[in-house]
Scaffold this motif. Structure first.
Motif, PDB file in Angstrom:
ATOM      1  N   GLU A 165      50.406  61.048  61.836  1.00 18.29           N
ATOM      2  CA  GLU A 165      51.642  60.788  62.262  1.00 18.29           C
ATOM      3  C   GLU A 165      52.858  60.266  61.205  1.00 18.29           C
ATOM      4  O   GLU A 165      53.644  59.370  61.569  1.00 18.29           O
ATOM      5  N   THR A 251      50.613  67.329  73.612  1.00 18.28           N
ATOM      6  CA  THR A 251      51.481  66.897  74.997  1.00 18.28           C
ATOM      7  C   THR A 251      50.945  65.223  75.364  1.00 18.28           C
ATOM      8  O   THR A 251      51.386  64.936  76.266  1.00 18.28           O
ATOM      9  N   GLY A 252      50.493  64.652  74.037  1.00 20.13           N
ATOM     10  CA  GLY A 252      50.136  63.347  74.333  1.00 20.13           C
ATOM     11  C   GLY A 252      51.281  62.400  74.112  1.00 20.13           C
ATOM     12  O   GLY A 252      52.519  62.900  73.722  1.00 20.13           O
ATOM     13  N   ASN A 253      51.020  61.194  73.768  1.00 22.49           N
ATOM     14  CA  ASN A 253      51.978  60.117  73.457  1.00 22.49           C
ATOM     15  C   ASN A 253      52.577  60.692  71.979  1.00 22.49           C
ATOM     16  O   ASN A 253      51.873  61.235  71.166  1.00 22.49           O
ATOM     17  N   ASN A 254      53.906  60.557  71.823  1.00 21.86           N
ATOM     18  CA  ASN A 254      54.745  60.768  70.852  1.00 21.86           C
ATOM     19  C   ASN A 254      54.628  62.330  70.259  1.00 21.86           C
ATOM     20  O   ASN A 254      55.399  62.744  69.545  1.00 21.86           O
ATOM     21  N   GLN A 313      56.580  63.833  76.532  1.00 25.00           N
ATOM     22  CA  GLN A 313      55.783  62.471  76.969  1.00 25.00           C
ATOM     23  C   GLN A 313      55.844  61.667  75.658  1.00 25.00           C
ATOM     24  O   GLN A 313      54.789  60.903  75.485  1.00 25.00           O
ATOM     25  N   THR A 314      57.125  61.491  75.200  1.00 26.19           N
ATOM     26  CA  THR A 314      57.060  60.695  73.983  1.00 26.19           C
ATOM     27  C   THR A 314      57.272  59.051  74.271  1.00 26.19           C
ATOM     28  O   THR A 314      57.673  59.012  75.575  1.00 26.19           O
ATOM     29  N   MET A 315      57.375  58.383  73.452  1.00 20.68           N
ATOM     30  CA  MET A 315      57.352  57.071  73.559  1.00 20.68           C
ATOM     31  C   MET A 315      56.418  56.266  74.804  1.00 20.68           C
ATOM     32  O   MET A 315      56.724  55.530  75.340  1.00 20.68           O
ATOM     33  N   GLY A 316      55.193  56.655  74.438  1.00 15.63           N
ATOM     34  CA  GLY A 316      54.287  56.455  75.582  1.00 15.63           C
ATOM     35  C   GLY A 316      54.407  56.893  76.883  1.00 15.63           C
ATOM     36  O   GLY A 316      54.076  55.913  77.904  1.00 15.63           O
ATOM     37  N   GLY A 317      55.123  57.838  77.138  1.00 20.32           N
ATOM     38  CA  GLY A 317      55.192  58.212  78.575  1.00 20.32           C
ATOM     39  C   GLY A 317      56.699  57.884  78.836  1.00 20.32           C
ATOM     40  O   GLY A 317      57.059  58.142  80.166  1.00 20.32           O
ATOM     41  N   SER A 318      57.401  56.855  78.320  1.00 18.72           N
ATOM     42  CA  SER A 318      58.779  56.528  78.824  1.00 18.72           C
ATOM     43  C   SER A 318      59.833  57.368  78.955  1.00 18.72           C
ATOM     44  O   SER A 318      60.803  57.230  79.641  1.00 18.72           O
ATOM     45  N   GLN A 321      59.104  64.573  79.880  1.00 20.01           N
ATOM     46  CA  GLN A 321      58.771  65.769  79.499  1.00 20.01           C
ATOM     47  C   GLN A 321      60.023  66.632  79.639  1.00 20.01           C
ATOM     48  O   GLN A 321      60.777  66.866  80.601  1.00 20.01           O
TER      49      GLN A 321
END
Length: 478
Positions: A165, A251-254, A313-318, A321
């Protein structure tokens, strides 16, 4: 992690600046003392004109245009070696002091102010019938090709394998922009003009202005070129290197895609002065002049960062999408110098060529201003929300700041001048300018961030600045 607050670092920075200042002041004082000690004339003795201060560069005071027919080197070829009986060398006889007349309009050439003056010797040794009086107006136009001091930036944009990252220190992380960024040669211009205040070119007033082309450094890239893009920083909350990811496959965090990043650093430099010159020494067609005046300089330095990406779904999902996120950071530094300048100008003539050396130093105050701003915009399917703060510009350091500091600016130049006509000279040379204390955008860029707030905090940094390059120009004198 950068820190500018330690006493040892400040001491290391200040020592070279003090050395440069003391050396420049000592050099000007030493040369002023030496030329005054060598002056062979009493006060008010009219000096001899020199290129851009009087006679064209190609004129020599040596007689015959380029060589003395008889003088320190002995008799000229063919001169009788046997001295006739009763002959007495005229140079050994006492000569009455030369009498100078004030020039009056309408006087004939033979009755002009040039009679028995050093300038008459220069004119008589040159094949020019139009130079009966010393020129009163002088000036020059120069083309500059300059290099400026490189920008020492913290790492601002990185790439790596997805797992790392873009974190500094990770095995695959590479810096895309930051570190020592050196620009290419830039063009500029310098204009100078002046007026002699007397017939013998003792005093003159004038001014000059110099500007360099805007320097632009930066990077413009996308997630198509680099699938992983990140802004690195040191996390003061976790005490570890971290990053703000703006491009990451998956598609995960960040995770983010459709990313574009534009970083642009610009620099502008201007300097101008008004001055008075006073002749202090003459020897044949060589002369020395003392210069004193007022100097103004301005240096603007800016860093602008623009980023846009689509969240996955960045920022831990906050962030949902599909949200389009735009980040903007601006760091703008302005420096304005006002001070007194003084120095020396040397002319050394050799036939149609003249070497001119100029050294001066300006001492005064530098007013520094820094403006920091940032914003974050989130477009959630047509609903737009705007927040304060970008990547490195945050609530804790956003604002406007100013201060005044002592500053000195040494400047030197060396030119080789060729007399093209009685009134026009061509020249080529080099110029160097140093500024002891400036505020630059990079000094406001934080290396540390606390994601929970409170850091970064703005602190003034101490930077210097220089420009060095070649000059190509035309001198005129009428």
């Amino acid at each position: 992690m950068n820190t500018f607050s330690s006493r040892s670092v400040r001491a290391k920075i200040m020592k070279p600046k003090k050395l440069i200042l003391s050396t420049a002041l000592s050099a000007v004082a030493l040369f002023s003392t030496q030329v005054d000690a060598q002056t062979p004339y009493g006060p008010g003795y009219p000096p001899q004109a020199a290129p851009a201060y009087g006679a064209p560069s190609g004129y020599s005071a040596m007689g015959g245009g380029y060589a003395m027919p008889y003088g320190p080197m002995g008799p000229a070829p063919g001169y009788p070696q046997t001295v006739p009986a009763g002959y007495q060398d005229p140079s050994m006889q006492a000569m009455p002091p030369a009498q100078y007349e004030e020039y009056q309009p309408g006087m004939e050439y033979g009755d002009s102010v040039l009679e028995t003056s050093p300038y008459e010797e220069t004119v008589n040794g040159a094949a020019c019938n139009s130079c009966d009086l010393p020129p009163r107006v002088y000036g020059s136009a120069d083309l500059l090709v300059m290099w400026r001091k490189g920008s020492n930036l913290p790492p601002l944009l990185t790439t790596s394998a997805p797992v790392d990252e873009g974190v500094i220190g990770a095995p695959t992380t590479q810096t895309l922009f930051g570190g020592n960024e050196q620009g290419h040669a830039l063009t500029g211009m310098r204009l100078t003009g002046g007026l002699w205040l007397d017939n013998y070119q003792n005093w003159s007033i004038g001014g000059s202005f110099m500007a360099l082309e805007r320097e632009v450094l930066g990077i413009n890239t996308t997630s198509t070129q680099f699938p992983v893009l990140a802004f690195p920083f040191y996390d003061t909350n976790a005490n570890a290197n971290s990053s703000i990811v703006v491009a990451l496959p998956g598609t995960g965090n960040n995770a983010a895609d459709n990313t574009s990043v534009n970083i642009r650093k610009t620099n502008n430099f201007y300097v101008g002065d008004t001055f008075i010159t006073k002749h202090v020494f003459t020897s044949h067609a060589n002369r020395v002049d003392f210069l004193v005046g007022y100097n103004f300089a301005r240096i603007d330095d800016a860093m602008a960062m623009r980023t846009q990406y689509t969240a996955q779904q960045t920022m831990g999902g906050s962030v949902p999408q599909g949200t389009v996120v735009s980040l903007a950071d601006n760091f703008l530094a302005k420096n304005e110098f006002n001070g007194a300048e003084f120095g020396l100008i040397f002319d050394f003539q050799d036939g149609p060529f003249t070497w001119r050396a100029m050294g001066k130093i300006s001492v005064g105050g530098m007013h520094q201003r820094m403006a920091i701003s940032g914003s974050r915009t989130e477009d959630v399917f047509g609903t737009v929300d705007t927040f304060n703060g970008g990547v490195y510009a945050r609530d804790s350091n956003i604002g406007s700041y100013s201060r005044d500091v002592f500053c000195f600016i040494p400047e030197g130049s060396l030119d080789l001048i060729y007399a093209l006509t009685c009134n026009v000279d061509l020249k080529v040379g080099c110029t160097y300018i140093y500024v002891s204390d400036v505020a630059l955008a990079q000094s406001a860029l934080p290396g540390t961030i606390n994601p929970n707030g409170g850091d970064p905090v703005f602190n003034w940094g101490s930077d210097d600045y220089w420009a060095l390059g070649a000059t190509f120009g035309v001198d005129f004198h009428y």
